[in-house]
Design an enzyme around this catalytic site. Structure first.
Site, PDB file in Angstrom:
ATOM      1  N   ARG A 249      -6.188 -24.427  42.514  1.00 48.90           N
ATOM      2  CA  ARG A 249      -6.390 -25.754  42.845  1.00 48.90           C
ATOM      3  C   ARG A 249      -5.109 -26.546  43.326  1.00 48.90           C
ATOM      4  O   ARG A 249      -4.324 -26.854  42.283  1.00 48.90           O
ATOM      5  CB  ARG A 249      -6.776 -26.532  41.828  1.00 48.90           C
ATOM      6  CG  ARG A 249      -7.015 -28.063  42.016  1.00 48.90           C
ATOM      7  CD  ARG A 249      -7.753 -28.823  40.845  1.00 48.90           C
ATOM      8  NE  ARG A 249      -7.474 -28.698  39.434  1.00 48.90           N
ATOM      9  CZ  ARG A 249      -6.507 -29.369  38.650  1.00 48.90           C
ATOM     10  NH1 ARG A 249      -5.376 -30.134  39.401  1.00 48.90           N
ATOM     11  NH2 ARG A 249      -6.163 -29.055  37.448  1.00 48.90           N
ATOM     12  N   HIS A 253      -7.242 -32.539  39.947  1.00 45.18           N
ATOM     13  CA  HIS A 253      -8.500 -32.277  39.295  1.00 45.18           C
ATOM     14  C   HIS A 253      -9.359 -33.078  39.922  1.00 45.18           C
ATOM     15  O   HIS A 253     -10.442 -32.866  40.560  1.00 45.18           O
ATOM     16  CB  HIS A 253      -8.345 -32.439  38.044  1.00 45.18           C
ATOM     17  CG  HIS A 253      -9.875 -31.917  37.273  1.00 45.18           C
ATOM     18  ND1 HIS A 253     -10.515 -31.096  37.236  1.00 45.18           N
ATOM     19  CD2 HIS A 253     -10.637 -33.065  36.772  1.00 45.18           C
ATOM     20  CE1 HIS A 253     -11.683 -31.118  36.525  1.00 45.18           C
ATOM     21  NE2 HIS A 253     -11.717 -32.099  36.524  1.00 45.18           N
ATOM     22  N   TYR A 262       1.557 -31.679  34.298  1.00 46.32           N
ATOM     23  CA  TYR A 262       1.429 -30.474  33.566  1.00 46.32           C
ATOM     24  C   TYR A 262       1.437 -29.285  34.187  1.00 46.32           C
ATOM     25  O   TYR A 262       1.537 -28.315  33.809  1.00 46.32           O
ATOM     26  CB  TYR A 262      -0.187 -30.627  33.292  1.00 46.32           C
ATOM     27  CG  TYR A 262      -1.068 -30.828  33.988  1.00 46.32           C
ATOM     28  CD1 TYR A 262      -1.764 -29.582  34.931  1.00 46.32           C
ATOM     29  CD2 TYR A 262      -1.918 -32.030  34.479  1.00 46.32           C
ATOM     30  CE1 TYR A 262      -2.619 -29.922  35.813  1.00 46.32           C
ATOM     31  CE2 TYR A 262      -2.820 -32.211  34.966  1.00 46.32           C
ATOM     32  CZ  TYR A 262      -3.171 -31.140  35.887  1.00 46.32           C
ATOM     33  OH  TYR A 262      -4.121 -31.377  36.875  1.00 46.32           O
TER      34      TYR A 262
END
Length: 364
Positions: A249, A253, A262
């Site tokens: 990805r 998200h 992160y």
């Protein structure tokens, strides 16, 4: 990990997958490239629309184009798809209207298409729940003697959900014609896949008696072959299969997420070097099958789709307030009737002008 086109665009020999794509010629590869270019543009346009306040939310599919296109193009029209919320590229290829797809993320409709018109269920927000639906549907196909299949899309994070494991138990027990297609994009929101599983996700399915494949999810030809492998098993009475499409990805998200909190830049740059679109472009160019005119045609098609999507979204009428009660139950329901009555009286408490505006479906 099975692969047919390497990250540098060169051909890779894979004896298991190769027999499933012997019919795929250069023209079909160009069509797959076109699909990927178009859905990437859909993704970019939808992300921009969300940032401009036209959509409430959007789940980007940047980087996962090969996994979505390769899998959906391996299916027959009567195969039923059970998606997550990210398979908007699959919905486009299935024939769903662009404005319809946007309506869900704009908050104007509960779904963007008729599930029975396109043999594709509504987007599933509850993580992993669609695997139960797909397995039940597939069991029904067996009971009815049908030769079609069900496919459940899921992410790596869903494999930590109990619903997924219950689904695989039932699928194996009843030898249901269902394909579990896991897009391992390496991040379950902010948790890395290595935290959830210390072994490849494809290694979990054999514990239930379900054959599995781990395929390069950025290689559209390999994904097409792997999905055909699973579909052939399902249609011939071989039961369920599990595919782990290893992809990444590259975006957030959802548009409510900040992935820079992160994951590091180095990781993202590494996966940009494995870009699924650049890979197929390089493969076709190496075969002398992609020229400047064809590239321009691909971009022109993507531009036209993006323009249609934007116009459909911006000009979409808001739903009438009372329509929220439509299609909840097939017949009368006392609790819903009570809620409808309360809401009607609430709307009636406004002045005439305000009530008229609400009745026309305009936000106040």
């Amino acid at each position: 990990m099975h692969q047919l086109i390497g990250a540098d665009g060169t051909s890779v020999v894979d004896e298991l997958l190769a027999p499933f794509v012997t019919d795929v010629d250069d023209d079909q590869l160009l069509e797959l490239l076109s699909d990927m270019v178009v859905i990437r543009r859909i993704d970019a346009e939808a992300t921009a629309l969300q940032r401009q306040g036209q959509l409430a939310l959007w789940p980007p599919m940047l980087g996962q184009e090969a996994a979505q296109i390769g899998s959906v193009r391996a299916l027959e029209d009567d195969d039923f798809i059970f998606p997550t919320y990210r398979e908007n590229g699959v919905a486009y290829c299935r024939g769903a209207k662009l404005a319809g797809i946007m309506s869900t993320w704009r908050g104007s409709a509960n779904t963007g298409w008729d599930p029975y018109e396109f043999n594709m269920a509504t987007p599933q927000i509850i993580i992993g729940a669609q695997t139960l639906h797909a397995t039940g549907y597939a069991m029904g196909l067996t009971m009815d003697g049908k030769e079609s299949l069900a496919i459940a899309y899921l992410g790596d994070g869903a494999t930590s959900q109990g619903d997924v494991h219950e689904s695989m138990v039932f699928a194996a027990s009843f030898q249901a014609p269902v394909v579990f297609f896991c897009q391992n994009n390496h991040w379950a929101i902010s948790e890395p896949v290595g935290l959830q599983s210390h072994v490849p996700l494809a290694g979990r399915a054999p514990g239930y008696g379900i054959p599995s494949l781990r395929v390069d999810g950025n290689d559209v030809l390999a994904v097409l072959a792997a999905t055909r492998w699973a579909a052939t098993r399902a249609r011939s009475g071989g039961g369920p299969s599990f595919i782990e499409a290893v992809t990444y990805r590259m975006g957030a998200h959802t548009t409510a997420d900040d992935p820079t909190r992160y994951r590091g830049v180095t990781e993202l740059e590494e996966w940009r070097g494995k870009d699924p679109i650049a890979r197929l472009r390089a493969f076709l160019q190496g075969r002398g099958k992609l020229d400047a005119g064809q590239e321009a045609a691909l971009e022109a098609k993507a531009d036209a789709v993006a323009a249609e999507l934007r116009a459909g979204c911006i000009n979409m009428p808001d739903p009438a307030p009372m329509s929220i009660f439509d299609n909840v139950y097939t017949s009368g329901h006392a609790i819903l009737d009570r809620q409808r009555d309360h809401y009607e009286r609430y709307l009636a408490s406004f002045s005439g002008t305000e009530v008229d505006a609400l009745a026309e479906g305009n936000r106040s």
